[in-house]
Design a protein around this motif. Structure first.
Motif, PDB file in Angstrom:
ATOM      1  N   SER A  93       0.951  -1.242   0.107  1.00 16.70           N
ATOM      2  CA  SER A  93      -0.021   0.126   0.090  1.00 16.70           C
ATOM      3  C   SER A  93       1.085   1.186  -0.105  1.00 16.70           C
ATOM      4  O   SER A  93       1.681   1.320   0.418  1.00 16.70           O
ATOM      5  CB  SER A  93      -0.966  -0.131   1.359  1.00 16.70           C
ATOM      6  N   GLY A  94       0.416   2.353  -0.651  1.00 21.38           N
ATOM      7  CA  GLY A  94       1.279   3.581  -0.793  1.00 21.38           C
ATOM      8  C   GLY A  94       0.177   4.751  -0.472  1.00 21.38           C
ATOM      9  O   GLY A  94      -0.853   4.711  -0.881  1.00 21.38           O
ATOM     10  N   THR A  95       0.816   5.781  -0.284  1.00 22.78           N
ATOM     11  CA  THR A  95       0.063   6.948   0.250  1.00 22.78           C
ATOM     12  C   THR A  95      -0.504   7.807  -0.906  1.00 22.78           C
ATOM     13  O   THR A  95      -1.329   8.368  -0.938  1.00 22.78           O
ATOM     14  CB  THR A  95       0.862   8.047   1.125  1.00 22.78           C
ATOM     15  N   THR A  96      -0.094   7.559  -2.146  1.00 21.02           N
ATOM     16  CA  THR A  96      -0.413   8.579  -3.325  1.00 21.02           C
ATOM     17  C   THR A  96      -1.564   7.686  -3.984  1.00 21.02           C
ATOM     18  O   THR A  96      -1.967   8.321  -5.091  1.00 21.02           O
ATOM     19  CB  THR A  96       0.737   8.368  -4.431  1.00 21.02           C
ATOM     20  N   GLY A 109      10.431   2.268 -10.238  1.00 20.13           N
ATOM     21  CA  GLY A 109      10.028   3.377 -11.147  1.00 20.13           C
ATOM     22  C   GLY A 109       9.826   4.861 -10.165  1.00 20.13           C
ATOM     23  O   GLY A 109       9.214   5.724 -10.562  1.00 20.13           O
ATOM     24  N   ASP A 110      10.370   4.488  -9.059  1.00 14.93           N
ATOM     25  CA  ASP A 110      10.080   5.754  -8.301  1.00 14.93           C
ATOM     26  C   ASP A 110      11.462   6.034  -7.567  1.00 14.93           C
ATOM     27  O   ASP A 110      11.599   5.880  -6.279  1.00 14.93           O
ATOM     28  CB  ASP A 110       9.254   5.514  -6.899  1.00 14.93           C
ATOM     29  N   ALA A 111      12.334   6.698  -8.148  1.00 18.42           N
ATOM     30  CA  ALA A 111      13.623   6.984  -7.564  1.00 18.42           C
ATOM     31  C   ALA A 111      13.468   8.130  -6.377  1.00 18.42           C
ATOM     32  O   ALA A 111      14.470   8.067  -5.562  1.00 18.42           O
ATOM     33  CB  ALA A 111      14.259   7.541  -8.714  1.00 18.42           C
ATOM     34  N   GLU A 112      12.600   8.899  -6.546  1.00 16.42           N
ATOM     35  CA  GLU A 112      12.385   9.885  -5.458  1.00 16.42           C
ATOM     36  C   GLU A 112      12.315   9.217  -4.135  1.00 16.42           C
ATOM     37  O   GLU A 112      12.748   9.681  -3.145  1.00 16.42           O
ATOM     38  CB  GLU A 112      11.551  10.962  -5.776  1.00 16.42           C
ATOM     39  N   LEU A 113      11.022   8.409  -4.051  1.00  9.53           N
ATOM     40  CA  LEU A 113      10.747   7.571  -2.958  1.00  9.53           C
ATOM     41  C   LEU A 113      11.880   6.761  -2.367  1.00  9.53           C
ATOM     42  O   LEU A 113      11.813   6.657  -1.206  1.00  9.53           O
ATOM     43  CB  LEU A 113       9.604   7.018  -3.233  1.00  9.53           C
ATOM     44  N   THR A 114      12.632   6.021  -3.262  1.00 12.93           N
ATOM     45  CA  THR A 114      13.784   5.314  -2.987  1.00 12.93           C
ATOM     46  C   THR A 114      14.724   6.088  -2.208  1.00 12.93           C
ATOM     47  O   THR A 114      15.249   5.492  -1.224  1.00 12.93           O
ATOM     48  CB  THR A 114      14.122   4.781  -4.084  1.00 12.93           C
TER      49      THR A 114
END
Length: 561
Positions: free
Chosen positions: A199-202, A406-411
Protein backbone atom coordinates in the motif's frame (compact mmCIF):
# COMPACT_ATOMS: atom_id res chain seq x y z
CA UNK A 1 26.89 5.20 16.27
CA UNK A 2 26.17 1.76 17.65
CA UNK A 3 23.93 -0.80 16.04
CA UNK A 4 22.68 -4.23 16.94
CA UNK A 5 24.31 -6.89 14.76
CA UNK A 6 22.31 -9.87 13.63
CA UNK A 7 23.20 -13.44 14.36
CA UNK A 8 24.54 -14.89 11.18
CA UNK A 9 26.51 -11.74 10.36
CA UNK A 10 30.23 -12.15 9.75
CA UNK A 11 31.85 -13.29 12.96
CA UNK A 12 28.58 -14.18 14.67
CA UNK A 13 27.39 -17.80 15.08
CA UNK A 14 23.86 -18.90 14.20
CA UNK A 15 21.62 -18.53 17.26
CA UNK A 16 17.97 -18.79 18.11
CA UNK A 17 15.94 -15.56 17.91
CA UNK A 18 16.52 -13.72 21.16
CA UNK A 19 18.98 -16.24 22.61
CA UNK A 20 19.67 -14.89 26.10
CA UNK A 21 23.23 -13.68 26.80
CA UNK A 22 25.41 -16.40 28.24
CA UNK A 23 23.58 -19.28 26.58
CA UNK A 24 25.12 -21.49 23.94
CA UNK A 25 24.66 -20.77 20.24
CA UNK A 26 22.72 -23.20 18.10
CA UNK A 27 24.60 -26.29 16.87
CA UNK A 28 26.56 -26.04 13.65
CA UNK A 29 24.43 -26.63 10.53
CA UNK A 30 24.49 -30.14 9.16
CA UNK A 31 26.74 -30.30 6.08
CA UNK A 32 24.65 -29.87 2.95
CA UNK A 33 21.54 -29.33 5.02
CA UNK A 34 20.60 -25.86 3.87
CA UNK A 35 21.68 -23.62 1.04
CA UNK A 36 25.31 -24.70 0.74
CA UNK A 37 28.19 -22.23 0.85
CA UNK A 38 28.34 -20.49 -2.49
CA UNK A 39 24.60 -20.61 -3.19
CA UNK A 40 23.94 -16.93 -3.81
CA UNK A 41 20.69 -17.35 -5.77
CA UNK A 42 17.34 -18.74 -4.68
CA UNK A 43 16.98 -21.12 -7.62
CA UNK A 44 20.59 -22.23 -7.25
CA UNK A 45 19.96 -23.32 -3.66
CA UNK A 46 16.88 -25.31 -4.75
CA UNK A 47 18.74 -26.87 -7.70
CA UNK A 48 21.48 -28.15 -5.39
CA UNK A 49 18.92 -30.09 -3.39
CA UNK A 50 17.62 -31.49 -6.67
CA UNK A 51 21.14 -32.71 -7.46
CA UNK A 52 21.90 -34.18 -4.03
CA UNK A 53 18.44 -35.42 -2.95
CA UNK A 54 16.49 -35.71 -6.21
CA UNK A 55 13.66 -37.87 -4.84
CA UNK A 56 13.03 -35.82 -1.68
CA UNK A 57 9.58 -34.20 -1.60
CA UNK A 58 9.78 -30.48 -2.32
CA UNK A 59 6.08 -29.65 -2.69
CA UNK A 60 2.77 -31.15 -1.63
CA UNK A 61 -0.08 -29.92 -3.82
CA UNK A 62 -3.26 -31.71 -2.80
CA UNK A 63 -2.69 -35.41 -3.49
CA UNK A 64 0.39 -34.73 -5.57
CA UNK A 65 3.96 -34.96 -4.28
CA UNK A 66 6.57 -33.13 -6.35
CA UNK A 67 10.18 -34.22 -5.88
CA UNK A 68 13.09 -31.79 -6.08
CA UNK A 69 14.33 -33.27 -9.37
CA UNK A 70 10.88 -32.95 -10.95
CA UNK A 71 10.49 -29.38 -9.71
CA UNK A 72 13.89 -28.32 -10.99
CA UNK A 73 13.28 -29.96 -14.39
CA UNK A 74 9.97 -28.11 -14.70
CA UNK A 75 11.67 -24.85 -13.72
CA UNK A 76 14.21 -25.40 -16.49
CA UNK A 77 11.39 -25.86 -18.99
CA UNK A 78 9.81 -22.61 -17.81
CA UNK A 79 13.16 -20.85 -18.07
CA UNK A 80 13.61 -22.02 -21.66
CA UNK A 81 10.12 -20.85 -22.63
CA UNK A 82 10.53 -17.49 -20.90
CA UNK A 83 13.95 -16.81 -22.40
CA UNK A 84 12.46 -17.33 -25.86
CA UNK A 85 9.82 -14.72 -25.02
CA UNK A 86 12.19 -12.01 -23.77
CA UNK A 87 12.81 -12.72 -20.07
CA UNK A 88 16.30 -12.06 -18.74
CA UNK A 89 18.30 -9.83 -16.38
CA UNK A 90 16.64 -6.48 -15.74
CA UNK A 91 13.20 -7.82 -16.75
CA UNK A 92 10.25 -8.03 -14.34
CA UNK A 93 7.82 -10.85 -15.09
CA UNK A 94 4.24 -10.81 -13.73
CA UNK A 95 3.17 -14.33 -12.72
CA UNK A 96 -0.60 -14.47 -12.31
CA UNK A 97 -1.33 -18.03 -11.18
CA UNK A 98 -3.14 -19.50 -8.22
CA UNK A 99 -1.21 -21.18 -5.43
CA UNK A 100 0.05 -24.45 -6.92
CA UNK A 101 3.13 -26.47 -7.74
CA UNK A 102 2.94 -24.95 -11.23
CA UNK A 103 3.23 -21.47 -9.69
CA UNK A 104 6.39 -22.43 -7.78
CA UNK A 105 7.94 -24.03 -10.89
CA UNK A 106 7.17 -20.92 -12.95
CA UNK A 107 8.70 -18.60 -10.33
CA UNK A 108 11.88 -20.67 -10.24
CA UNK A 109 11.89 -20.58 -14.04
CA UNK A 110 11.71 -16.79 -14.01
CA UNK A 111 14.65 -16.64 -11.60
CA UNK A 112 16.70 -19.03 -13.75
CA UNK A 113 16.47 -16.56 -16.64
CA UNK A 114 18.00 -13.84 -14.47
CA UNK A 115 14.71 -11.94 -14.36
CA UNK A 116 12.68 -11.07 -11.27
CA UNK A 117 9.10 -12.18 -10.69
CA UNK A 118 6.05 -10.38 -9.34
CA UNK A 119 3.55 -12.98 -8.10
CA UNK A 120 0.11 -11.41 -8.47
CA UNK A 121 -3.26 -12.58 -7.23
CA UNK A 122 -5.54 -13.65 -10.12
CA UNK A 123 -8.52 -12.47 -8.06
CA UNK A 124 -7.35 -8.85 -7.95
CA UNK A 125 -9.63 -6.50 -9.89
CA UNK A 126 -8.52 -5.86 -13.47
CA UNK A 127 -7.87 -2.21 -12.62
CA UNK A 128 -5.45 -3.21 -9.86
CA UNK A 129 -3.66 -5.64 -12.17
CA UNK A 130 -3.48 -2.97 -14.85
CA UNK A 131 -1.93 -0.56 -12.34
CA UNK A 132 0.81 -2.92 -11.19
CA UNK A 133 1.51 -4.17 -14.73
CA UNK A 134 2.09 -0.55 -15.74
CA UNK A 135 4.86 -0.34 -13.15
CA UNK A 136 6.43 -3.63 -14.26
CA UNK A 137 6.33 -2.85 -18.01
CA UNK A 138 6.53 -6.59 -18.76
CA UNK A 139 7.94 -8.13 -21.91
CA UNK A 140 6.33 -11.44 -20.99
CA UNK A 141 3.57 -12.43 -18.57
CA UNK A 142 2.83 -15.83 -17.07
CA UNK A 143 -0.93 -16.20 -16.77
CA UNK A 144 -3.49 -18.93 -17.22
CA UNK A 145 -6.27 -16.85 -18.73
CA UNK A 146 -6.87 -13.81 -20.90
CA UNK A 147 -5.46 -10.61 -19.46
CA UNK A 148 -8.48 -8.39 -20.15
CA UNK A 149 -6.14 -5.74 -21.51
CA UNK A 150 -4.33 -5.23 -18.20
CA UNK A 151 -0.88 -6.34 -19.40
CA UNK A 152 1.13 -5.85 -22.55
CA UNK A 153 3.84 -8.15 -23.86
CA UNK A 154 3.91 -11.83 -24.73
CA UNK A 155 1.84 -14.38 -22.84
CA UNK A 156 3.46 -17.57 -21.52
CA UNK A 157 0.60 -19.75 -20.22
CA UNK A 158 0.89 -23.01 -18.25
CA UNK A 159 -0.19 -26.35 -19.64
CA UNK A 160 -3.65 -27.59 -18.77
CA UNK A 161 -2.15 -30.31 -16.59
CA UNK A 162 1.22 -30.68 -14.95
CA UNK A 163 3.99 -28.27 -14.01
CA UNK A 164 5.15 -27.15 -17.44
CA UNK A 165 4.44 -24.21 -19.70
CA UNK A 166 2.10 -24.91 -22.58
CA UNK A 167 3.63 -26.90 -25.47
CA UNK A 168 6.81 -27.62 -23.48
CA UNK A 169 8.48 -30.77 -22.26
CA UNK A 170 10.71 -31.24 -19.25
CA UNK A 171 14.39 -30.58 -19.87
CA UNK A 172 16.54 -33.71 -19.31
CA UNK A 173 19.12 -33.40 -16.51
CA UNK A 174 22.05 -33.62 -18.95
CA UNK A 175 20.79 -30.62 -20.89
CA UNK A 176 20.09 -28.72 -17.69
CA UNK A 177 23.77 -28.70 -16.86
CA UNK A 178 25.27 -28.27 -20.31
CA UNK A 179 22.84 -26.11 -22.21
CA UNK A 180 20.83 -24.48 -19.45
CA UNK A 181 22.57 -22.49 -16.76
CA UNK A 182 25.87 -22.09 -18.59
CA UNK A 183 24.19 -20.40 -21.55
CA UNK A 184 22.35 -17.81 -19.46
CA UNK A 185 23.43 -14.28 -18.62
CA UNK A 186 25.24 -14.16 -15.25
CA UNK A 187 23.46 -12.77 -12.20
CA UNK A 188 24.46 -12.57 -8.54
CA UNK A 189 22.86 -12.17 -5.14
CA UNK A 190 22.53 -8.42 -5.52
CA UNK A 191 20.22 -8.81 -8.53
CA UNK A 192 16.43 -8.43 -8.19
CA UNK A 193 14.52 -11.61 -7.38
CA UNK A 194 11.00 -10.48 -6.64
CA UNK A 195 8.69 -7.47 -6.53
CA UNK A 196 6.21 -7.06 -3.68
CA UNK A 197 3.36 -4.59 -4.09
CA UNK A 198 2.32 -2.83 -0.92
CA UNK A 199 0.00 0.00 0.00
CA UNK A 200 1.15 3.54 -0.83
CA UNK A 201 0.02 7.01 0.18
CA UNK A 202 -0.38 8.30 -3.40
CA UNK A 203 -3.21 5.99 -4.40
CA UNK A 204 -0.80 3.77 -6.32
CA UNK A 205 0.75 0.64 -4.81
CA UNK A 206 4.48 0.75 -4.13
CA UNK A 207 6.62 -1.83 -5.97
CA UNK A 208 9.26 -3.07 -3.53
CA UNK A 209 12.17 -4.74 -5.36
CA UNK A 210 13.91 -7.39 -3.25
CA UNK A 211 17.13 -9.15 -4.22
CA UNK A 212 18.19 -12.79 -3.95
CA UNK A 213 20.54 -11.87 -1.12
CA UNK A 214 17.68 -10.53 1.02
CA UNK A 215 15.94 -13.93 0.97
CA UNK A 216 19.05 -16.08 1.32
CA UNK A 217 20.56 -14.01 4.13
CA UNK A 218 17.46 -14.72 6.24
CA UNK A 219 16.46 -18.22 5.16
CA UNK A 220 19.80 -19.72 4.17
CA UNK A 221 20.36 -21.68 7.37
CA UNK A 222 21.33 -19.21 10.14
CA UNK A 223 17.79 -18.25 11.20
CA UNK A 224 16.86 -20.80 13.84
CA UNK A 225 13.49 -21.99 12.45
CA UNK A 226 15.28 -23.05 9.25
CA UNK A 227 18.57 -24.33 10.66
CA UNK A 228 19.03 -28.06 10.00
CA UNK A 229 21.58 -29.46 12.44
CA UNK A 230 23.30 -32.82 12.83
CA UNK A 231 21.27 -34.76 15.38
CA UNK A 232 18.71 -31.96 15.58
CA UNK A 233 15.25 -31.49 14.07
CA UNK A 234 14.70 -32.51 10.47
CA UNK A 235 14.25 -30.31 7.46
CA UNK A 236 11.31 -27.90 7.81
CA UNK A 237 7.84 -28.87 6.61
CA UNK A 238 5.67 -25.77 6.38
CA UNK A 239 2.23 -24.89 4.98
CA UNK A 240 2.11 -22.24 2.27
CA UNK A 241 -1.08 -20.30 2.90
CA UNK A 242 -0.09 -16.63 2.68
CA UNK A 243 -1.25 -14.70 -0.41
CA UNK A 244 1.23 -15.26 -3.22
CA UNK A 245 1.84 -11.50 -3.55
CA UNK A 246 3.03 -11.17 0.08
CA UNK A 247 6.52 -11.59 1.45
CA UNK A 248 4.88 -14.24 3.64
CA UNK A 249 4.99 -16.40 0.50
CA UNK A 250 8.78 -16.04 0.55
CA UNK A 251 8.87 -17.36 4.11
CA UNK A 252 6.51 -20.28 3.51
CA UNK A 253 7.76 -21.38 0.08
CA UNK A 254 11.45 -20.48 -0.16
CA UNK A 255 12.12 -21.07 3.54
CA UNK A 256 11.56 -24.85 3.28
CA UNK A 257 12.84 -25.21 -0.31
CA UNK A 258 16.14 -23.41 0.25
CA UNK A 259 16.76 -25.79 3.16
CA UNK A 260 15.73 -29.05 1.52
CA UNK A 261 12.38 -29.21 3.29
CA UNK A 262 8.80 -29.39 2.06
CA UNK A 263 6.31 -26.62 1.33
CA UNK A 264 2.71 -27.84 1.65
CA UNK A 265 0.47 -25.76 -0.61
CA UNK A 266 -2.92 -24.97 0.88
CA UNK A 267 -5.94 -25.22 -1.39
CA UNK A 268 -8.16 -22.18 -0.97
CA UNK A 269 -7.85 -19.14 1.24
CA UNK A 270 -6.86 -18.97 4.88
CA UNK A 271 -5.26 -21.70 6.92
CA UNK A 272 -7.69 -22.73 9.67
CA UNK A 273 -7.15 -24.71 12.91
CA UNK A 274 -8.75 -27.92 11.63
CA UNK A 275 -6.61 -27.80 8.48
CA UNK A 276 -3.47 -27.31 10.55
CA UNK A 277 -4.31 -30.38 12.65
CA UNK A 278 -4.75 -32.45 9.50
CA UNK A 279 -1.49 -31.22 7.98
CA UNK A 280 0.48 -32.05 11.12
CA UNK A 281 -0.93 -35.58 11.17
CA UNK A 282 -0.90 -36.31 7.42
CA UNK A 283 2.04 -34.32 6.05
CA UNK A 284 4.30 -33.94 9.08
CA UNK A 285 4.03 -30.14 9.16
CA UNK A 286 6.29 -28.92 11.97
CA UNK A 287 6.57 -25.17 11.39
CA UNK A 288 3.81 -22.63 10.74
CA UNK A 289 3.55 -18.88 10.13
CA UNK A 290 0.43 -17.09 11.36
CA UNK A 291 -0.30 -13.38 11.44
CA UNK A 292 -1.03 -12.16 14.94
CA UNK A 293 -4.75 -12.02 14.12
CA UNK A 294 -4.77 -15.65 12.99
CA UNK A 295 -2.67 -16.72 15.96
CA UNK A 296 -5.23 -15.13 18.28
CA UNK A 297 -8.06 -16.87 16.42
CA UNK A 298 -6.36 -20.27 16.65
CA UNK A 299 -5.72 -19.87 20.38
CA UNK A 300 -9.36 -18.87 20.95
CA UNK A 301 -11.05 -21.42 18.72
CA UNK A 302 -8.86 -24.51 18.98
CA UNK A 303 -5.91 -24.13 21.37
CA UNK A 304 -4.96 -27.78 20.92
CA UNK A 305 -4.39 -27.40 17.16
CA UNK A 306 -0.70 -26.59 17.73
CA UNK A 307 0.08 -30.07 19.07
CA UNK A 308 2.80 -31.79 17.09
CA UNK A 309 4.40 -28.57 15.87
CA UNK A 310 8.01 -27.64 16.54
CA UNK A 311 7.80 -23.93 15.83
CA UNK A 312 5.11 -21.24 15.50
CA UNK A 313 6.13 -17.94 13.92
CA UNK A 314 3.81 -14.98 14.30
CA UNK A 315 3.83 -11.20 14.05
CA UNK A 316 2.70 -8.36 11.84
CA UNK A 317 0.61 -6.82 14.63
CA UNK A 318 0.74 -6.52 18.40
CA UNK A 319 0.36 -9.84 20.17
CA UNK A 320 -2.35 -10.31 22.79
CA UNK A 321 -0.64 -11.01 26.11
CA UNK A 322 -3.47 -13.21 27.51
CA UNK A 323 -3.39 -15.36 24.37
CA UNK A 324 0.38 -15.64 24.47
CA UNK A 325 0.15 -16.78 28.10
CA UNK A 326 -2.51 -19.33 27.18
CA UNK A 327 -0.34 -20.69 24.36
CA UNK A 328 2.79 -20.95 26.50
CA UNK A 329 0.84 -22.72 29.25
CA UNK A 330 -0.72 -25.20 26.83
CA UNK A 331 2.34 -25.83 24.62
CA UNK A 332 5.57 -25.41 26.62
CA UNK A 333 7.57 -27.50 24.13
CA UNK A 334 6.49 -25.53 21.03
CA UNK A 335 8.70 -22.56 20.21
CA UNK A 336 6.81 -19.31 19.68
CA UNK A 337 8.67 -16.60 17.77
CA UNK A 338 7.41 -13.04 17.44
CA UNK A 339 8.75 -11.50 14.22
CA UNK A 340 8.78 -7.90 13.04
CA UNK A 341 9.65 -6.48 9.65
CA UNK A 342 8.16 -4.35 6.87
CA UNK A 343 8.18 -5.86 3.39
CA UNK A 344 11.17 -3.62 2.61
CA UNK A 345 13.21 -5.85 4.95
CA UNK A 346 12.01 -9.10 3.31
CA UNK A 347 9.85 -10.90 5.89
CA UNK A 348 11.64 -10.11 9.18
CA UNK A 349 14.03 -7.51 10.53
CA UNK A 350 13.90 -8.76 14.12
CA UNK A 351 12.58 -11.82 15.91
CA UNK A 352 12.32 -13.11 19.44
CA UNK A 353 11.56 -16.45 20.96
CA UNK A 354 8.77 -15.53 23.36
CA UNK A 355 9.15 -16.49 26.98
CA UNK A 356 6.75 -16.06 29.92
CA UNK A 357 8.60 -13.04 31.29
CA UNK A 358 7.79 -11.16 28.07
CA UNK A 359 4.13 -11.16 29.11
CA UNK A 360 5.00 -8.82 31.98
CA UNK A 361 6.74 -6.19 29.83
CA UNK A 362 4.72 -2.92 30.05
CA UNK A 363 5.14 -2.12 26.34
CA UNK A 364 3.93 -5.57 25.26
CA UNK A 365 5.66 -8.60 23.78
CA UNK A 366 9.06 -7.43 22.44
CA UNK A 367 9.83 -7.82 18.74
CA UNK A 368 13.33 -8.99 19.52
CA UNK A 369 16.79 -8.75 18.03
CA UNK A 370 18.03 -8.55 14.43
CA UNK A 371 17.73 -11.67 12.30
CA UNK A 372 20.55 -12.77 9.95
CA UNK A 373 21.44 -10.23 7.27
CA UNK A 374 19.93 -7.26 9.11
CA UNK A 375 21.17 -4.59 11.51
CA UNK A 376 18.80 -2.42 13.52
CA UNK A 377 19.37 1.25 14.36
CA UNK A 378 17.14 3.43 16.58
CA UNK A 379 17.53 6.93 15.19
CA UNK A 380 16.24 10.40 15.87
CA UNK A 381 16.99 12.03 12.55
CA UNK A 382 20.52 10.75 11.92
CA UNK A 383 21.45 10.48 15.60
CA UNK A 384 21.37 7.26 17.63
CA UNK A 385 18.86 7.15 20.44
CA UNK A 386 19.82 6.21 23.97
CA UNK A 387 18.59 2.88 25.36
CA UNK A 388 14.96 3.22 26.40
CA UNK A 389 14.35 6.35 24.30
CA UNK A 390 11.65 6.13 21.63
CA UNK A 391 12.97 6.70 18.12
CA UNK A 392 12.50 5.53 14.54
CA UNK A 393 13.38 1.91 13.79
CA UNK A 394 15.82 1.78 10.85
CA UNK A 395 17.29 -1.33 9.23
CA UNK A 396 20.45 -1.91 7.20
CA UNK A 397 22.19 -4.96 5.77
CA UNK A 398 21.68 -7.52 3.02
CA UNK A 399 18.00 -7.91 3.90
CA UNK A 400 16.77 -4.49 2.86
CA UNK A 401 15.14 -3.90 -0.52
CA UNK A 402 16.90 -2.54 -3.57
CA UNK A 403 14.30 0.23 -3.79
CA UNK A 404 10.90 1.07 -5.29
CA UNK A 405 10.55 0.24 -8.95
CA UNK A 406 9.91 3.34 -11.03
CA UNK A 407 10.13 5.77 -8.09
CA UNK A 408 13.67 7.05 -7.60
CA UNK A 409 12.52 9.97 -5.43
CA UNK A 410 10.69 7.76 -2.92
CA UNK A 411 13.61 5.31 -2.93
CA UNK A 412 16.03 8.12 -2.05
CA UNK A 413 13.81 9.25 0.85
CA UNK A 414 13.13 5.80 2.26
CA UNK A 415 16.64 4.36 1.77
CA UNK A 416 19.08 7.14 2.71
CA UNK A 417 22.77 6.69 3.42
CA UNK A 418 23.56 7.43 7.07
CA UNK A 419 26.97 7.37 8.71
CA UNK A 420 27.19 4.48 11.19
CA UNK A 421 30.36 4.24 13.29
CA UNK A 422 32.09 6.41 10.71
CA UNK A 423 30.96 4.26 7.76
CA UNK A 424 28.36 5.48 5.22
CA UNK A 425 25.56 2.91 5.48
CA UNK A 426 22.50 2.49 3.31
CA UNK A 427 19.43 1.82 5.42
CA UNK A 428 15.64 1.69 5.32
CA UNK A 429 13.67 4.11 7.45
CA UNK A 430 10.61 2.12 8.49
CA UNK A 431 8.50 4.95 9.92
CA UNK A 432 7.89 2.65 12.90
CA UNK A 433 8.68 3.84 16.40
CA UNK A 434 10.26 1.82 19.15
CA UNK A 435 13.11 1.58 21.62
CA UNK A 436 15.93 -0.75 22.53
CA UNK A 437 16.36 -1.85 26.12
CA UNK A 438 19.72 -2.30 27.82
CA UNK A 439 19.96 -5.86 26.44
CA UNK A 440 19.56 -4.64 22.87
CA UNK A 441 16.03 -6.03 22.53
CA UNK A 442 13.74 -3.97 20.29
CA UNK A 443 10.26 -2.97 21.47
CA UNK A 444 7.68 -1.64 18.98
CA UNK A 445 5.57 1.30 20.16
CA UNK A 446 3.70 2.64 17.11
CA UNK A 447 3.90 4.55 13.84
CA UNK A 448 5.13 8.00 12.92
CA UNK A 449 2.42 8.29 10.22
CA UNK A 450 -1.04 6.87 9.42
CA UNK A 451 0.11 3.48 8.16
CA UNK A 452 -1.50 0.57 10.03
CA UNK A 453 -1.73 -3.20 9.94
CA UNK A 454 -5.25 -4.60 9.52
CA UNK A 455 -5.60 -8.38 9.83
CA UNK A 456 -1.93 -8.69 8.94
CA UNK A 457 -2.08 -6.46 5.84
CA UNK A 458 -0.15 -3.21 5.63
CA UNK A 459 -2.62 -0.42 4.85
CA UNK A 460 -2.06 3.21 3.93
CA UNK A 461 -5.46 4.90 4.48
CA UNK A 462 -4.42 7.60 2.00
CA UNK A 463 -4.33 5.03 -0.81
CA UNK A 464 -7.96 4.06 -0.15
CA UNK A 465 -9.01 7.70 0.21
CA UNK A 466 -7.44 8.57 -3.14
CA UNK A 467 -9.59 5.93 -4.86
CA UNK A 468 -12.76 6.90 -2.95
CA UNK A 469 -12.45 10.49 -4.15
CA UNK A 470 -12.74 9.27 -7.75
CA UNK A 471 -16.14 7.62 -7.09
CA UNK A 472 -18.90 9.55 -8.83
CA UNK A 473 -20.94 11.60 -6.37
CA UNK A 474 -18.33 11.62 -3.57
CA UNK A 475 -17.01 15.01 -2.47
CA UNK A 476 -14.63 14.15 0.36
CA UNK A 477 -13.84 11.20 2.57
CA UNK A 478 -11.85 9.82 5.48
CA UNK A 479 -10.71 6.24 6.04
CA UNK A 480 -10.20 5.38 9.70
CA UNK A 481 -8.78 2.12 11.11
CA UNK A 482 -11.06 0.69 13.80
CA UNK A 483 -9.18 -0.48 16.92
CA UNK A 484 -9.69 -4.04 18.12
CA UNK A 485 -9.68 -5.56 21.56
CA UNK A 486 -5.97 -6.44 21.43
CA UNK A 487 -4.56 -3.00 20.68
CA UNK A 488 -4.32 -3.61 16.93
CA UNK A 489 -6.79 -2.72 14.18
CA UNK A 490 -9.57 -5.07 13.10
CA UNK A 491 -11.13 -3.29 10.09
CA UNK A 492 -11.41 -0.09 8.09
CA UNK A 493 -14.25 2.42 8.29
CA UNK A 494 -15.00 4.85 5.45
CA UNK A 495 -16.86 8.12 5.98
CA UNK A 496 -17.74 10.22 2.94
CA UNK A 497 -19.71 13.31 1.99
CA UNK A 498 -21.78 13.74 -1.16
CA UNK A 499 -20.91 16.03 -4.03
CA UNK A 500 -23.21 19.09 -4.45
CA UNK A 501 -24.46 18.00 -7.86
CA UNK A 502 -25.65 14.63 -9.11
CA UNK A 503 -27.17 11.65 -7.38
CA UNK A 504 -25.39 10.75 -4.14
CA UNK A 505 -24.22 7.12 -4.12
CA UNK A 506 -25.51 5.02 -1.21
CA UNK A 507 -22.92 3.32 1.03
CA UNK A 508 -23.45 -0.11 -0.55
CA UNK A 509 -22.83 1.29 -4.02
CA UNK A 510 -19.65 3.01 -2.86
CA UNK A 511 -18.36 -0.21 -1.33
CA UNK A 512 -19.28 -2.19 -4.44
CA UNK A 513 -17.39 0.31 -6.60
CA UNK A 514 -14.30 0.02 -4.38
CA UNK A 515 -14.46 -3.78 -4.40
CA UNK A 516 -14.10 -3.65 -8.17
CA UNK A 517 -10.94 -1.55 -7.98
CA UNK A 518 -9.08 -2.45 -4.79
CA UNK A 519 -7.70 -5.68 -3.31
CA UNK A 520 -9.99 -7.19 -0.71
CA UNK A 521 -7.89 -6.07 2.27
CA UNK A 522 -8.16 -2.40 1.21
CA UNK A 523 -11.96 -2.39 0.82
CA UNK A 524 -13.50 -0.75 3.94
CA UNK A 525 -15.69 -3.02 6.04
CA UNK A 526 -17.83 -0.12 7.27
CA UNK A 527 -19.10 2.61 4.93
CA UNK A 528 -21.11 5.59 6.10
CA UNK A 529 -22.35 8.78 4.46
CA UNK A 530 -22.14 12.00 6.49
CA UNK A 531 -23.43 15.50 5.86
CA UNK A 532 -19.96 16.79 6.73
CA UNK A 533 -16.70 15.49 8.17
CA UNK A 534 -16.07 16.62 11.79
CA UNK A 535 -13.19 18.98 12.51
CA UNK A 536 -11.14 19.68 15.62
CA UNK A 537 -10.84 23.15 17.16
CA UNK A 538 -7.72 23.60 15.02
CA UNK A 539 -9.66 22.87 11.85
CA UNK A 540 -8.17 19.40 11.29
CA UNK A 541 -10.14 16.25 10.60
CA UNK A 542 -11.35 14.78 13.89
CA UNK A 543 -10.77 11.06 13.42
CA UNK A 544 -11.56 10.30 17.05
CA UNK A 545 -15.01 11.84 16.58
CA UNK A 546 -15.59 9.65 13.53
CA UNK A 547 -14.77 6.53 15.54
CA UNK A 548 -17.17 7.59 18.28
CA UNK A 549 -20.04 7.59 15.79
CA UNK A 550 -19.65 3.87 15.11
CA UNK A 551 -21.87 1.39 16.82
CA UNK A 552 -22.01 -2.42 16.71
CA UNK A 553 -23.48 -3.27 13.34
CA UNK A 554 -25.32 -6.13 11.74
CA UNK A 555 -23.77 -6.62 8.32
CA UNK A 556 -21.45 -3.64 8.85
CA UNK A 557 -21.84 -2.09 5.40
CA UNK A 558 -23.88 0.87 6.54
CA UNK A 559 -22.94 0.92 10.22
CA UNK A 560 -24.39 3.94 11.92
CA UNK A 561 -26.40 5.09 8.90
Amino acid sequence: MSATVAPGAPGAPPVSPGTPPGTSPAPEPEPGAASEPGASLIHEAVARHAAHRPDAVALVDGDRRVAYAELDAAAEAWAAALLERGAGPGVFVPVVLRRSATLVAALLGVLKTGAAYAALDPDWPAERLRSVAGVLAPRVTVAAEGRDGWADGVLCPPSAHGLLPRDATAVPPTRRGAEGSAARPPVDGSCPATVFFTSGTTGRPKAVVSGHRATLSLLGGCFEPFTVTAGGPGRPVMPQAAPVSWDGFTLEAWGPLINGGTSVLIDGGYLMPGTLRTLVEREGVDTVWLTASLFHLFVDEDPGCFEGLRHVLTGGERLSVPRVRAFLDRHPSVRLTNGYGPVETCVFATARRVRRSDCDVPSGIPVGEPVPGRRVHLLTGARPAAPGATAEICVSGDGIALGYLGDAELTARAFPTVTVDGVPTRMYRTGDLGFQDLDGVVHFTGRADRQVKVRGHRVEPEEVEAVVRTVAGVADCAVVPVPGANGGHERLALFYTRAPAGDPPPPRAVRRDLAGRLPRHLVPDLVRELAELPLTANGKLDRAALLRTLRPAGDGTEAGS
